[in-house]
Write an enzyme that holds these catalytic residues in place. Structure first.
Site, PDB file in Angstrom:
ATOM      1  N   TYR A 146       0.876  -1.315  -0.049  1.00  0.00           N
ATOM      2  CA  TYR A 146      -0.055   0.147  -0.057  1.00  0.00           C
ATOM      3  C   TYR A 146       0.692   1.332   0.085  1.00  0.00           C
ATOM      4  O   TYR A 146       1.097   1.852   1.151  1.00  0.00           O
ATOM      5  CB  TYR A 146      -0.945  -0.007   1.328  1.00  0.00           C
ATOM      6  CG  TYR A 146      -2.142  -0.825   1.457  1.00  0.00           C
ATOM      7  CD1 TYR A 146      -2.318  -1.678   0.293  1.00  0.00           C
ATOM      8  CD2 TYR A 146      -2.806  -1.052   2.331  1.00  0.00           C
ATOM      9  CE1 TYR A 146      -3.235  -2.533   0.105  1.00  0.00           C
ATOM     10  CE2 TYR A 146      -3.755  -2.071   2.518  1.00  0.00           C
ATOM     11  CZ  TYR A 146      -4.023  -2.723   1.350  1.00  0.00           C
ATOM     12  OH  TYR A 146      -5.151  -3.690   1.434  1.00  0.00           O
ATOM     13  N   LYS A 177      -1.155  -7.867  -2.114  1.00  0.00           N
ATOM     14  CA  LYS A 177      -2.628  -7.430  -1.968  1.00  0.00           C
ATOM     15  C   LYS A 177      -2.522  -6.156  -2.203  1.00  0.00           C
ATOM     16  O   LYS A 177      -1.848  -5.120  -1.465  1.00  0.00           O
ATOM     17  CB  LYS A 177      -2.965  -7.940  -0.674  1.00  0.00           C
ATOM     18  CG  LYS A 177      -4.146  -7.120  -0.121  1.00  0.00           C
ATOM     19  CD  LYS A 177      -4.648  -7.702   1.488  1.00  0.00           C
ATOM     20  CE  LYS A 177      -6.019  -7.290   1.966  1.00  0.00           C
ATOM     21  NZ  LYS A 177      -6.042  -5.785   2.401  1.00  0.00           N
TER      22      LYS A 177
END
Lengths: 262, 262, 262, 262, 262
Positions: A146, A177
């Site tokens: 992220y 992810k």
């Protein structure tokens, strides 16, 4: 990146990670509309669905609830995470060692990296340590990749998400992810940047069934490997129907429409 | 969180922790009206009361006084703590290792986490270390879960206390010690956020007998598991009567009124 | 500095390191014109050319792709590196331990030092650790010696590059990788400052064949030992021709003109 | 705190520590009027007096001079200390490990804690480490408990000194060395805050014989356990007479007047 | 401080350390007028002169060149050092462990301490570690004791140099290397502050033969133990003559005049 198709957290090459660390990351506010889900057992119950390849929780939840579900659920211990009371540059404390995760039965471990944060260097070095320890225990490593922090306002633009998957590949993750970059093309590029490493989409806040499934369909079509989902599943009254549909989209390459109709 | 009902610091599922680390945290000023209590032996004496499941003290006090009371008192060594001479962001130094706590006879260990402090990440990582070491020694871990710091002015509002218990659960504590959030409803929510983990109320500054016991009664009614009390006990001339009443409220579910009348 | 002429990453005293860590350091943007090179296998394929003495990649790429090329390619694991999302003073996280590099088959290790950065002291101490560990595993150490940071605007001026090679020698590197200081004379001085340690030129961004080879010719003439090249090779449609020429210039001391004509 | 009455640094329950680390803490300026005392041997000579229970010096002095005096002097190695060239918040570097202190013959170790400094948390954690190591070697721990730093202007007021002794007790010291709080009453309170732990007064700068001894008399009368003295002894031409008197005041409870007349 | 008269780096109680770490500390600029000395072998050659008790170099130089001179030269490995590209508060990275220094044949180790720097505490703690490790390997420790940093403008004034030698003694050095404080009296005081520890003068920038030797003569007369010299030797065309003279001044107590005439 190592081959993980034989890992219990992967099914037919893809994965569906049911995440429930919101009590730490966002606080109890995420449970306001579904207070019964404050009981972690309810989410473990949901994780027994065949669509779910593993549940992702923090150490404390794993300690308390996994023993009752170890035969029916695969466990991913999320190793770091921080409350949103934190007001500094994006950072995430390492709350569990790989050794301890293995001891309580983890099938995989997860780690958040905030690329671009002023804490990126320190976080990447923590990642090195957990990555190499995970190799010793033969546990796949999922990176919550992220990019976030000073100067990174819009963290879902295509270039950011492509960089996020590449970062994960270069640093040694087995699955990245990442947030959905807004279009199928951008997702395809992000997947291409990941080489042979798997990429799953981060589920995000709760949306309409068809919208949600259509995005998952786009991820699969783009070469992605599924998703990590939390609120979109356990914030629903009855998550069963959605999981049935997800199973079709993720592992059987059905369209969102077809899956919902079934 | 692991099951700790068999631990000596728990009685019938609940706990009453007699805390006496005020000499470190607040300084001798807390003893101004009861100077004789500066002698830790007097508080250990009080801790022999059946209502008390353990005494919570810093390492130095444990070293010096516990040997005389080890047959009659259970020991919780508070592992961190800082003087109020400290003027930085909320922080707490780790004053005792788990290994040493075990060596001097601890039945449990305690740790303060200031969620929301600029030191939250570092403190959470220290918690990881003491938590995993405590597991090796099979010692329950009590978290003083006190959100505090930059931007957190009112640290007893309901949302803060609910976040505090959830944080403790997610990070692996066996008992969370939190401030009373002001109402029975808020306390009930905080307990619900804790899942199967135990929650005890932090006693706070000295108040009137009935007021104090009524709050404890509310905690028990809300599903809480007792309290950690300091000044409200040892700042009294004769703490015996209050402890008799506490015993009834905490373990026998009597009302505050009934307990005081007895 | 130790004698490394017997190392597989050296051929006839010189070296040609094919670097491909741009996905980490610069992001996917470096692959925009050659998206097929996002697949690391294509670059490993290129590294099988006899001109290349080793490929330099980050841990994750090495894990995923080296097993298929271990018979045909020598491996240099770049131990540190940081994304360009990083906005702090020049720094580089240690992404791989020497132990792990050795475990996945490394023939050498690489490390970036930003002399002059406010992180220089910390980076030099990390270098000490990886250097001494590399000695235990008998792995040559290549230093990316890149003075950079507060007050160092032009990082290719002659005095900077000479200081860069000397720093590498004094701190224990076996090969220094430095930018070209702009002239053959300056390169010669930089080589002289390196004593018996080898010096290779950093390839930089993609340029014209003859220009590029002429610079390499100048490096060899100045006593340098070859180059570390990335974009100038794998950003080309067909890198074979350039590698054929490089082989002649680096190991057979041919001129750029002669090498290209062949 | 553990019982240390059997330790060689205690005589009849009290102690007189001859400190000579001024060369580090204050610099050679403290020796200006007595340059011959720059030779540490002269101070070790003084420490052979029966009034002195141990000499307190830094590692380097202990290494160089203690071997000649080990039969006649007990050794306290002061583990931390910093030059007054230091211009940051009060801090003290750890200059000697407990292991090494034991190896060179220490009978006890000393450590400065600046409570209230912005470095308090870090210093307290260093104290934890040296304290627990000292327990392994069975060496008593003396804490120089000196609240100091941002916001603590007057560091000898009664509340500060009482807090200083309590801090030492809570953190595990066996003896606290504190400044004289200005009155016998304040000293008595500071001693009461220390529980069963011993308290010695810090000697301070050189004063008149009777004044100095009267303060020591007050310390003993207040329940204190003696003093740590430096300049008041070795800055005198002939320290013998003062030590004779100190012996009477500290161990035989004589008055300052009576002790000086003898 | 321990007795080191039997060490190979001492001759008749005195020492002459030939230092050549200028390539790291100052950069290649120090070699501008004598470019042939960029080849470390030339300085090792000079170090074979009987006047020189050891050569002081960084790890990388030692690795590369000492093997050819180990029979004729004694080796002091300078453990820390930083480039002058560094623009922060005075600091010095630890570039070599004691273990590795011993492994490559060191007869002694050297360490720079910048007393008064904002990094003093951290540097002193690194000194503790290298000092205690050196004791295990029985290697003498030479401290480059250079007070420097915020607020210390003139770092050669008498009080500073006296403090520098005392610091070295207290912290455990066997030899202090300090700048000349400007007068024989000041040097004598600095030597007195060092107790039984040896003191050598730091050679500084190149000066006239007689001036230089006269200062060395003054150091010896003041009770000092010789010098550590770099540029004043290897920046000369023919250092032999100066070394012959130094030998007479340092070990045979001849005057500068007499030594030069010989």
């Amino acid at each position: 990146m190592r081959p993980i198709d034989d890992s219990p957290i992967v099914r037919d090459g893809n994965a569906c990670i049911l995440a429930m660390d919101h009590g730490l990351e966002h606080g109890p506010v995420d449970f306001e509309e579904v207070p019964e889900k404050l009981d972690p057992a309810t989410v473990f119950e949901t994780a027994t669905h065949d669509a779910v390849t593993c549940i992702a929780v923090q150490k404390g939840i794993a300690e308390g609830y996994y023993p009752s579900y170890e035969d029916d659920v695969n466990l991913l211990v999320k190793l770091n995470g921080t409350s949103n009371l934190w007001m500094g540059e994006p950072d995430s404390s390492l709350n569990c060692s790989v050794e301890y995760a293995a001891e309580i039965g983890a099938d995989a471990v997860g780690f958040t990296l905030y690329g671009g944060s002023n804490n990126e260097v320190e976080m990447a070095e923590e990642f090195r340590e957990i990555h190499e320890a995970a190799r010793e225990y033969d546990l796949p490593v999922v990176m919550w990749s992220y990019p976030r922090g000073q100067g990174l306002k819009n963290d879902t633009k295509p270039g950011t998400i492509s960089y996020a998957t590449r970062l994960a590949l270069e640093l040694g993750a087995d699955i990245a992810k990442v947030k959905y970059p807004g279009s199928a093309d951008a997702m395809e590029h992000a997947v291409q940047c990941a080489g042979d490493m798997k990429v799953v989409m981060s589920g995000g806040s709760k949306t309409d069934d068809l919208d949600f499934l259509s995005t998952v369909e786009a991820v699969i079509a783009a070469g992605g490997n599924g998703l990590a989902v939390g609120r979109n599943v356990w914030q629903r009254e009855n998550p069963e129907r959605l999981l049935d549909a997800l199973e079709k989209v993720i592992y059987e390459e059905e369209t969102a429409d077809a899956a919902l109709e079934a």
